[in-house]
Design an enzyme around this catalytic site. Sequence first.
Site, mmCIF file in Angstrom:
data_model
loop_
_atom_site.group_PDB
_atom_site.id
_atom_site.type_symbol
_atom_site.label_atom_id
_atom_site.label_comp_id
_atom_site.label_asym_id
_atom_site.label_seq_id
_atom_site.Cartn_x
_atom_site.Cartn_y
_atom_site.Cartn_z
ATOM 1 N N GLY A 124 0.796 -1.223 0.000
ATOM 2 C CA GLY A 124 0.000 0.000 0.000
ATOM 3 C C GLY A 124 0.821 1.263 0.000
ATOM 4 N N GLY A 154 -0.691 4.869 0.209
ATOM 5 C CA GLY A 154 -1.360 5.325 1.423
ATOM 6 C C GLY A 154 -0.509 6.268 2.246
ATOM 7 N N ILE A 179 0.299 6.214 5.599
ATOM 8 C CA ILE A 179 1.316 5.547 6.412
ATOM 9 C C ILE A 179 2.330 4.853 5.513
ATOM 10 C CG2 ILE A 179 1.754 3.799 8.172
ATOM 11 C CD1 ILE A 179 -1.023 4.313 9.287
ATOM 12 N N ARG A 196 -2.135 -1.008 -6.293
ATOM 13 C CA ARG A 196 -3.156 -1.756 -7.032
ATOM 14 C C ARG A 196 -3.004 -1.568 -8.540
ATOM 15 N NH1 ARG A 196 -8.755 -0.545 -3.994
ATOM 16 N NH2 ARG A 196 -7.705 1.427 -3.593
ATOM 17 N N VAL A 199 0.902 -2.671 5.536
ATOM 18 C CA VAL A 199 0.221 -1.442 5.942
ATOM 19 C C VAL A 199 -1.136 -1.307 5.271
ATOM 20 C CG1 VAL A 199 0.470 1.078 6.112
ATOM 21 C CG2 VAL A 199 2.500 -0.378 6.208
ATOM 22 N N TYR A 210 -15.535 -1.102 10.410
ATOM 23 C CA TYR A 210 -14.084 -0.910 10.377
ATOM 24 C C TYR A 210 -13.413 -1.608 11.557
ATOM 25 C CZ TYR A 210 -9.483 1.219 10.591
ATOM 26 O OH TYR A 210 -8.129 1.403 10.662
ATOM 27 N N LYS A 215 -10.639 -4.725 11.359
ATOM 28 C CA LYS A 215 -9.288 -4.723 11.921
ATOM 29 C C LYS A 215 -9.124 -5.838 12.955
ATOM 30 C CE LYS A 215 -6.615 -2.177 10.724
ATOM 31 N NZ LYS A 215 -5.768 -2.126 9.509
ATOM 32 N N SER A 227 -8.066 10.389 9.734
ATOM 33 C CA SER A 227 -7.854 11.277 10.881
ATOM 34 C C SER A 227 -7.513 12.689 10.418
ATOM 35 C CB SER A 227 -6.718 10.736 11.761
ATOM 36 O OG SER A 227 -6.977 9.422 12.180
#
Length: 349
Positions: free
Chosen positions: A10, A13, A15, A35, A84, A158, A162, A202
């Site tokens: 990823g 992203g 992170i 992807r 991640v 979500y 996780k 966030s």
Amino acid sequence: MSGDLVLVTGGTGFIGAHCIAQLFHAGYRVRTTVRSLEREADVRAMLKVAGCEPGAELSFVAADLMADAGWAEATAGCTYVLHVASPFPLGVPKHEDDLIVPAREGALRVLRASRDAGVKRVVLTSSFAAIGYGHKPQDAPFDETVWTDVDGGGVSAYAKSKTLAERAAWNFIAREGGDLELSVVNPVGVFGPALGPDFSTSIVLVERLMNGDVPGLPRISFGAVDVRDVVDLHLRAMVHPAAKGERFLAVAGEFLSFIEIARILKHHMGGAAKRVPLRQLPDWMVRVVALLDPSVKLILGELGKKKGASNAKARRVLGWTPLTNEESIVATAESLVRLGLLKDSAKKA
């Protein structure tokens, strides 16, 4: 400065891009999955903002969490894997399996490919969502011994995704992991410097506050941690012998309320924070807003709740020392201004 090859899943992203940058600064070679290979330019643009231009030293492999293709190629020759990538939508999915299945099956694909490729250790990015939900109110801060009760009522898709993905990962290691080692990092809300328009949910909270897109502040508190500290914890968990088979909460300190975040922005950001509201919204009004804004539905179950989480284990075992909440929130806002990602800067452009 080992020169070991590390796979970061990823890379597009928030992170993931920070992981790539810190790994290169630490002397590792890096491969990342996307992807679509068409996203390579986006990843390189974010890395440039982070002060990292790896050129041909960074390689890309196309791989999707929902398909087997590409994962053997991605993990080949890697000493470590930072997994991640995982879906985190702004709204509520039509069906919880839209989140649960990619998170769980994706984690298992990465672990299976890592085992088969002879990877030494995988560090999985889980979440506080796998720890602090579905429980009765408690005064003690949550720690790594606790798991979200997915049957506890009011647990979001979500949080379920996780929790079930991390559970599946530990079960895989126990039953069929072979010599593969696993460590897990469980961040709370991840803030810190944005590297471009692809950033965490966030940070969207700070963006909306700065843009004046919310009429007031709901009675919500949540944990915060800087993305640079989240990545630092991943790198420590990747190599430290004592991190094998352990999970680590990534939280900077006390949980923050929306009104505390708003006051930090007002205090530090001057005119850029002129639209930030300081009015507390009654719970009933937040519920009305949620009827119009799907993203607000995600927080309804947390209205008025007080929680806390401990970073004692990460400090004690791995020597981790995070930035303060205030430093992280300010860095977030400053990056949004610097990159022209707020309404005022868009008009000027």
